[in-house]
Scaffold this motif. Structure first.
Motif, PDB file in Angstrom:
ATOM      1  N   VAL A 471       0.820  -1.207   0.000  1.00  9.36           N
ATOM      2  CA  VAL A 471       0.000   0.000   0.000  1.00  9.36           C
ATOM      3  C   VAL A 471       0.856   1.260   0.000  1.00  9.36           C
ATOM      4  O   VAL A 471       1.808   1.390   0.779  1.00  9.36           O
ATOM      5  N   PHE A 472       0.498   2.181  -0.874  1.00 11.39           N
ATOM      6  CA  PHE A 472       1.132   3.496  -0.921  1.00 11.39           C
ATOM      7  C   PHE A 472       0.054   4.547  -0.656  1.00 11.39           C
ATOM      8  O   PHE A 472      -1.134   4.240  -0.669  1.00 11.39           O
ATOM      9  N   HIS A 473       0.502   5.806  -0.470  1.00 10.27           N
ATOM     10  CA  HIS A 473      -0.476   6.851  -0.209  1.00 10.27           C
ATOM     11  C   HIS A 473      -1.331   7.148  -1.440  1.00 10.27           C
ATOM     12  O   HIS A 473      -2.528   7.344  -1.340  1.00 10.27           O
ATOM     13  N   ILE A 474      -0.678   7.244  -2.590  1.00 12.40           N
ATOM     14  CA  ILE A 474      -1.421   7.709  -3.772  1.00 12.40           C
ATOM     15  C   ILE A 474      -1.157   6.814  -4.987  1.00 12.40           C
ATOM     16  O   ILE A 474      -0.161   6.092  -5.044  1.00 12.40           O
ATOM     17  N   GLN A 475      -2.052   6.905  -5.955  1.00 14.01           N
ATOM     18  CA  GLN A 475      -1.970   6.089  -7.164  1.00 14.01           C
ATOM     19  C   GLN A 475      -0.636   6.284  -7.893  1.00 14.01           C
ATOM     20  O   GLN A 475      -0.058   5.344  -8.426  1.00 14.01           O
ATOM     21  N   PHE A 476      -0.137   7.513  -7.873  1.00 15.47           N
ATOM     22  CA  PHE A 476       1.105   7.831  -8.583  1.00 15.47           C
ATOM     23  C   PHE A 476       2.279   6.977  -8.058  1.00 15.47           C
ATOM     24  O   PHE A 476       3.087   6.471  -8.835  1.00 15.47           O
ATOM     25  N   PHE A 477       2.339   6.770  -6.716  1.00 13.89           N
ATOM     26  CA  PHE A 477       3.424   5.942  -6.162  1.00 13.89           C
ATOM     27  C   PHE A 477       3.219   4.475  -6.560  1.00 13.89           C
ATOM     28  O   PHE A 477       4.193   3.748  -6.791  1.00 13.89           O
ATOM     29  N   CYS A 478       1.946   4.044  -6.643  1.00  8.64           N
ATOM     30  CA  CYS A 478       1.667   2.658  -7.085  1.00  8.64           C
ATOM     31  C   CYS A 478       2.174   2.488  -8.525  1.00  8.64           C
ATOM     32  O   CYS A 478       2.815   1.485  -8.856  1.00  8.64           O
ATOM     33  N   ASN A 479       1.870   3.481  -9.365  1.00  9.48           N
ATOM     34  CA  ASN A 479       2.320   3.409 -10.764  1.00  9.48           C
ATOM     35  C   ASN A 479       3.845   3.311 -10.819  1.00  9.48           C
ATOM     36  O   ASN A 479       4.400   2.492 -11.548  1.00  9.48           O
ATOM     37  N   ASN A 480       4.499   4.172 -10.036  1.00  8.55           N
ATOM     38  CA  ASN A 480       5.967   4.152 -10.014  1.00  8.55           C
ATOM     39  C   ASN A 480       6.483   2.791  -9.570  1.00  8.55           C
ATOM     40  O   ASN A 480       7.471   2.278 -10.099  1.00  8.55           O
ATOM     41  N   PHE A 481       5.814   2.200  -8.563  1.00  9.48           N
ATOM     42  CA  PHE A 481       6.286   0.914  -8.046  1.00  9.48           C
ATOM     43  C   PHE A 481       6.158  -0.170  -9.119  1.00  9.48           C
ATOM     44  O   PHE A 481       7.086  -0.940  -9.356  1.00  9.48           O
ATOM     45  N   LEU A 482       5.010  -0.215  -9.783  1.00  6.44           N
ATOM     46  CA  LEU A 482       4.831  -1.224 -10.826  1.00  6.44           C
ATOM     47  C   LEU A 482       5.851  -1.030 -11.950  1.00  6.44           C
ATOM     48  O   LEU A 482       6.420  -1.985 -12.464  1.00  6.44           O
ATOM     49  N   ASP A 483       6.087   0.225 -12.295  1.00  5.97           N
ATOM     50  CA  ASP A 483       7.092   0.502 -13.328  1.00  5.97           C
ATOM     51  C   ASP A 483       8.470   0.014 -12.876  1.00  5.97           C
ATOM     52  O   ASP A 483       9.253  -0.509 -13.664  1.00  5.97           O
ATOM     53  N   THR A 484       8.769   0.199 -11.591  1.00  8.12           N
ATOM     54  CA  THR A 484      10.082  -0.202 -11.066  1.00  8.12           C
ATOM     55  C   THR A 484      10.235  -1.720 -11.117  1.00  8.12           C
ATOM     56  O   THR A 484      11.270  -2.239 -11.551  1.00  8.12           O
ATOM     57  N   VAL A 485       9.194  -2.426 -10.686  1.00  8.27           N
ATOM     58  CA  VAL A 485       9.268  -3.895 -10.719  1.00  8.27           C
ATOM     59  C   VAL A 485       9.398  -4.353 -12.168  1.00  8.27           C
ATOM     60  O   VAL A 485      10.214  -5.222 -12.492  1.00  8.27           O
ATOM     61  N   ASP A 486       8.611  -3.725 -13.038  1.00  2.53           N
ATOM     62  CA  ASP A 486       8.646  -4.059 -14.458  1.00  2.53           C
ATOM     63  C   ASP A 486      10.071  -3.920 -14.997  1.00  2.53           C
ATOM     64  O   ASP A 486      10.538  -4.725 -15.787  1.00  2.53           O
ATOM     65  N   ARG A 487      10.773  -2.885 -14.522  1.00  5.88           N
ATOM     66  CA  ARG A 487      12.118  -2.605 -15.029  1.00  5.88           C
ATOM     67  C   ARG A 487      13.166  -3.571 -14.462  1.00  5.88           C
ATOM     68  O   ARG A 487      14.072  -3.984 -15.155  1.00  5.88           O
ATOM     69  N   PHE A 488      13.027  -3.946 -13.179  1.00 10.81           N
ATOM     70  CA  PHE A 488      14.154  -4.628 -12.541  1.00 10.81           C
ATOM     71  C   PHE A 488      13.925  -6.088 -12.134  1.00 10.81           C
ATOM     72  O   PHE A 488      14.857  -6.739 -11.719  1.00 10.81           O
ATOM     73  N   LEU A 489      12.690  -6.571 -12.213  1.00  7.19           N
ATOM     74  CA  LEU A 489      12.462  -7.948 -11.747  1.00  7.19           C
ATOM     75  C   LEU A 489      11.744  -8.781 -12.798  1.00  7.19           C
ATOM     76  O   LEU A 489      10.869  -8.283 -13.504  1.00  7.19           O
ATOM     77  N   GLU A 490      12.090 -10.039 -12.829  1.00  5.68           N
ATOM     78  CA  GLU A 490      11.384 -11.003 -13.665  1.00  5.68           C
ATOM     79  C   GLU A 490      10.053 -11.277 -12.974  1.00  5.68           C
ATOM     80  O   GLU A 490      10.034 -11.847 -11.880  1.00  5.68           O
ATOM     81  N   SER A 491       8.949 -10.819 -13.545  1.00  2.90           N
ATOM     82  CA  SER A 491       7.658 -11.038 -12.883  1.00  2.90           C
ATOM     83  C   SER A 491       6.538 -10.784 -13.891  1.00  2.90           C
ATOM     84  O   SER A 491       6.779 -10.252 -14.973  1.00  2.90           O
ATOM     85  N   GLN A 492       5.324 -11.154 -13.505  1.00  2.00           N
ATOM     86  CA  GLN A 492       4.168 -10.864 -14.379  1.00  2.00           C
ATOM     87  C   GLN A 492       3.376  -9.736 -13.751  1.00  2.00           C
ATOM     88  O   GLN A 492       3.000  -9.833 -12.578  1.00  2.00           O
ATOM     89  N   ILE A 493       3.133  -8.693 -14.529  1.00  2.00           N
ATOM     90  CA  ILE A 493       2.403  -7.564 -13.972  1.00  2.00           C
ATOM     91  C   ILE A 493       1.024  -7.509 -14.595  1.00  2.00           C
ATOM     92  O   ILE A 493       0.883  -7.530 -15.812  1.00  2.00           O
ATOM     93  N   ASP A 494       0.026  -7.449 -13.735  1.00  3.69           N
ATOM     94  CA  ASP A 494      -1.343  -7.319 -14.224  1.00  3.69           C
ATOM     95  C   ASP A 494      -1.739  -5.850 -14.067  1.00  3.69           C
ATOM     96  O   ASP A 494      -2.084  -5.401 -12.977  1.00  3.69           O
ATOM     97  N   TRP A 495      -1.679  -5.121 -15.184  1.00  6.30           N
ATOM     98  CA  TRP A 495      -1.935  -3.676 -15.124  1.00  6.30           C
ATOM     99  C   TRP A 495      -3.412  -3.370 -14.885  1.00  6.30           C
ATOM    100  O   TRP A 495      -3.765  -2.299 -14.422  1.00  6.30           O
ATOM    101  N   GLU A 496      -4.268  -4.314 -15.239  1.00  5.17           N
ATOM    102  CA  GLU A 496      -5.707  -4.106 -15.013  1.00  5.17           C
ATOM    103  C   GLU A 496      -6.006  -4.123 -13.520  1.00  5.17           C
ATOM    104  O   GLU A 496      -6.723  -3.289 -12.999  1.00  5.17           O
ATOM    105  N   GLN A 497      -5.421  -5.150 -12.840  1.00  2.00           N
ATOM    106  CA  GLN A 497      -5.725  -5.353 -11.419  1.00  2.00           C
ATOM    107  C   GLN A 497      -4.714  -4.671 -10.500  1.00  2.00           C
ATOM    108  O   GLN A 497      -4.839  -4.732  -9.294  1.00  2.00           O
TER     109      GLN A 497
END
Ligand code: F6P
Length: 750
Positions: A471-497
């Motif tokens: 959990v983050f305070h705002i949507q913008f930090f969530c977006n940044n976090f998903l972008d960060t994981v997308d950039r640095f970790l092997e994982s599956q990201i569900d952008w819808e959920q």
């Protein structure tokens, strides 16, 4: 750039290889051609001498032979000639040749026996020569001996060197052309389009759905399929974001008012009285020695402000670092004490750290590394291996303390707090896959580029992804976090959920803007205070006489923009001298993290600034800034909130900033103005504040002027709207929603 270099190096290597093979081939055929030429010349010479020397060899007329061979000593490229008998023994040679053949010469014998000319390279008297031996045939067609020509080959070496030189020059010209063309082609067809594509994708991350088309034309042959895929992805991403935001809005609109009591009821009814386990670095109550007595203080900071009311309502166990110097004296054998001391409502379990552990984990990695890493305030993070080792160890210590407490709990609900404990999630999940674990990240989450400089970025992300709910305070930090994981970790990201799946475990990433306590008794009990009475008594206490009061409440931290705020006050008085002796700003500053050099430097800078500004403007009975550097209780702080005409929150970057919300909730007559930084998470909710950019001193000075001259009706309407927002989105609602979400989450690996 790396790909260009790789391409250039491989092309240059290929060109070099081709040039080398070609040169070797050219040199060897040139050598063959030149030695062949020598052989032909030798044969012509042998032919011309055949008739005259054959009878002389037969008759062994050495002196006559000698005369003949000496005549050939000085020809162009010929060092001399020699004559051998049938047995290969030297009969005579040009006198300038220093042949030391004492035995028959093998090549001469071979030439006679095989009746053919033989050529070879030889060094004679330190000079390399090409020797050509030709059989001499007499009139009777019998071989009588052999003639050897000794040819100067220095011109062959010169010629071959010349070939090498020319080929090296050719290669260099070719290499320069290859480099030049490669750079041009790569830039035009690959890096240029990719940079434009990246810029567009970056724009898209924050853009609205109507700006889905790239702002610059994207062309690049090879990249066309990629561009089309990214366009599709961008559309889905944008739609998902809009949906997420709408969902948040919808949820918000349909909620009743949450109170401490409704949270308690919710925990009992919905969660069958399940206990809550909360873990943070900072403890909510700290026992410190004061002379011979022990005092209990509430540490400064948003985390404690927000979560103490939650724990009071829920009961449960709060596990935290016991950092007070009297903490050990107050705990039972399980290192636990019931708090708050006056009306105990929940258990505080203390974790003990050595001085070295506290240095490495808290001061070092957490606050000299992660803190500046996540706050974009241009303060450089310091990462040290020994701090990282401590950080890992302390996260393990917290895990052990937690395991002790949840040993007999089935599917415990665990709420982990902040950047100090990023690895704890993974450790907990590894041992207790039945646990439901959430991490609340109290500070901003930066963009991937900024986060990427952390040497242990992957380990931290993996640690955090142990959470079921992040959990983050705002949507913008969530977006940044998903972008960060997308950039640095092997994982599956569900952008819808907004979920990440890694190794079969799913982490949901959601925004829950934290808030403050809402106490309805203040409204319903008629406790609205008479501002002028309170103001007089409070100001009298601190010896301030001023019709307008400003207030600032901060930990002394470089993210809070305290120097910028004071500069704005100075500028305000410069521009509007009519406010001299009419406006006083009271800063309640709590010392923080003072074992870190940057914090000590900031404290000194702030004090010097206050001194300078006060010296410049002070009069006999008035000064513009009253600076109280001390730890202040909530009661003391709310006294100042209540009398303030304006509260300034000027963070350079802040996850939320609860001072802004506390000010609104304390300002019961709705007669104050909030000046709020656009870089604080709170600015997303508190739209009726006077929003400023703390780097813009002129704008801040104008904001102070506006705040002090705003019409009463507008002031109170703005304040009323913000009050309603915070009241409805109070900390009980935050906790109820977050805990509810966690309790109902489907465990992916349980
Ligand atoms: O908001 C971030 C935070 O670390 C909180 O967790 C805490 O309340 C506050 O800053 C104070 O910091 P510290 O615990 O280092 O004094």
């Amino acid at each position: 750039m790396k790909i260009t270099i790789r391409l250039i190096v491989s092309l240059v290597l290929v060109v070099a290889l081709v040039a080398l093979v070609f040169s070797l081939f050219q040199v060897s055929s040139e050598r063959r051609r030149l030695t062949g030429e020598l052989e032909r010349r030798s044969l012509v010479l042998a032919d011309s001498l055949q008739e005259s020397i054959s009878p002389l060899i037969k008759s062994n007329a050495v002196s006559r032979l000698n005369r003949i061979v000496n005549r050939f000593g000085n020809r162009e490229r010929l060092n001399g000639v020699a004559v051998f008998d049938k047995q290969g023994s030297l009969l005579t040679s040009t006198s300038t040749l220093k042949l030391g053949f004492t035995k028959p010469l093998a090549q001469a014998i071979d030439s006679v026996v095989e009746n053919r000319s033989i050529g070879s390279f030889m060094t004679i008297d330190g000079q390399r020569m090409y020797i050509c031996i030709i059989p001499i045939i007499g009139e009777d067609n019998n071989i009588t001996g052999a003639l050897a020509t000794f040819n100067d080959i220095s011109y062959i070496d010169v010629r071959l060197r010349e070939i090498w030189k020319q080929n090296v020059i050719r290669f260099l010209i070719l290499a320069v052309l290859v480099v030049f063309c490669t750079i041009l082609v790569v830039k035009w067809s690959i890096t240029g389009p990719i940079a434009r594509l990246a810029a567009w994708v970056r724009d898209l991350r924050t853009a609205k759905p109507e700006t889905l088309q790239p702002t610059v034309p994207l062309r690049g042959d090879v990249l066309d399929p990629l561009i089309s895929e990214v366009t599709h992805m961008a559309k889905s991403l944008s739609i998902a974001r809009v949906r997420a935001e709408n969902e948040v809005k919808l949820r918000v609109q349909t909620e009743p008012l949450w109170t401490s009591q409704s949270l308690k009821t919710y925990m009992q009814a919905e969660l069958a009285g399940k206990k809550l386990f909360l873990i943070s670095n900072r403890e909510p109550y700290m026992h410190v020695k004061e002379g011979t007595t022990v005092k209990c203080i509430v540490p400064a900071g948003g985390l404690v402000t927000a979560l103490d009311p939650v724990m009071r309502a829920c009961d449960g166990i709060w596990i935290a670092h016991g950092s007070g110097d009297a903490d050990r004296e107050m705990v039972d054998p399980r290192n636990t004490v019931r708090v708050p001391p006056q009306e105990p409502a929940y258990a505080l379990k203390r974790v003990w750290l050595t001085k070295e552990e506290e240095d490495g984990y808290y001061y070092g990695f957490s606050n000299e590394g992660l803190w500046p890493l996540c706050h974009i305030t241009h303060t450089r993070p310091d990462f040290r291996l020994e701090d990282w080792v401590c950080y890992q160890k302390v996260n393990e210590l917290f895990a052990e303390a937690l395991f002790e407490e949840i040993a007999h709990e089935e599917s415990p609900l665990i709420l982990i707090q902040d950047y100090h404990l990023a690895l704890l999630l993974f450790l907990v999940k590894q041992k207790r896959s039945d646990a439901r674990v959430a991490l609340f990240w109290h500070i901003p989450w930066p963009n991937p580029e900024s986060f990427g400089i952390c040497p242990w970025r992957q380990e931290i992300l993996i640690g955090m992804l142990g959470a079921d709910l992040l959990v983050f305070h705002i949507q913008f930090f969530c977006n940044n976090f998903l972008d960060t994981v997308d950039r640095f970790l092997e994982s599956q990201i569900d952008w819808e959920q907004f979920a990440i799946n890694r190794g079969g475990h799913t982490t949901s990433v959601k925004p829950f803007p934290i808030s403050v306590d809402y106490n309805d008794s203040l409204e319903t009990g008629g406790l609205i205070l008479d501002k002028s009475e309170t103001r007089d008594s409070v100001l009298k206490e601190i010896g301030v006489k001023s019709p307008f009061i400003g207030v600032g409440v901060d930990r002394i931290d470089y993210t809070k923009g305290i120097p910028e705020r004071f500069r704005a006050i100075e500028r305000f008085l410069e521009k509007y001298p009519e406010f001299m002796e009419k406006f006083t700003f009271i800063e309640l500053a709590a010392p923080s993290r003072d074992h870190i050099r940057k914090y000590r430097e900031l404290m000194a800078e702030v004090e010097e600034m206050v001194e300078k500004i006060n010296w410049r403007f002070r009069t006999k009975e008035w000064k513009p800034i009253v600076y109280h550097k001390a730890h202040h209780s909530h009661e003391e702080i709310s006294k100042y909130y209540r009398i303030a005409d304006v509260c300034m929150v000027t963070s350079l970057h802040d996850g939320m900033n609860l001072v802004a919300k506390e000010f609104i909730m304390s300002c019961l007559d709705h007669d104050g103005v909030l000046i709020l930084s656009q870089f604080a998470g709170a600015s997303r909710e508190l739209k009726d504040a006077v929003i400023i950019n703390p780097y813009d001193i002129e704008e801040m000075a104008e904001a102070i002027k506006l705040a002090l001259t705003l019409e009463h009706t507008e002031k109170s309407e703005r304040m009323m709207r913000m009050y309603t927002t915070v009241k409805e989105h109070n900390i009980y609602r935050w906790a109820g929603k977050l805990i509810g979400e966690l309790a109902h989450i489907r465990l992916s690996d349980g």
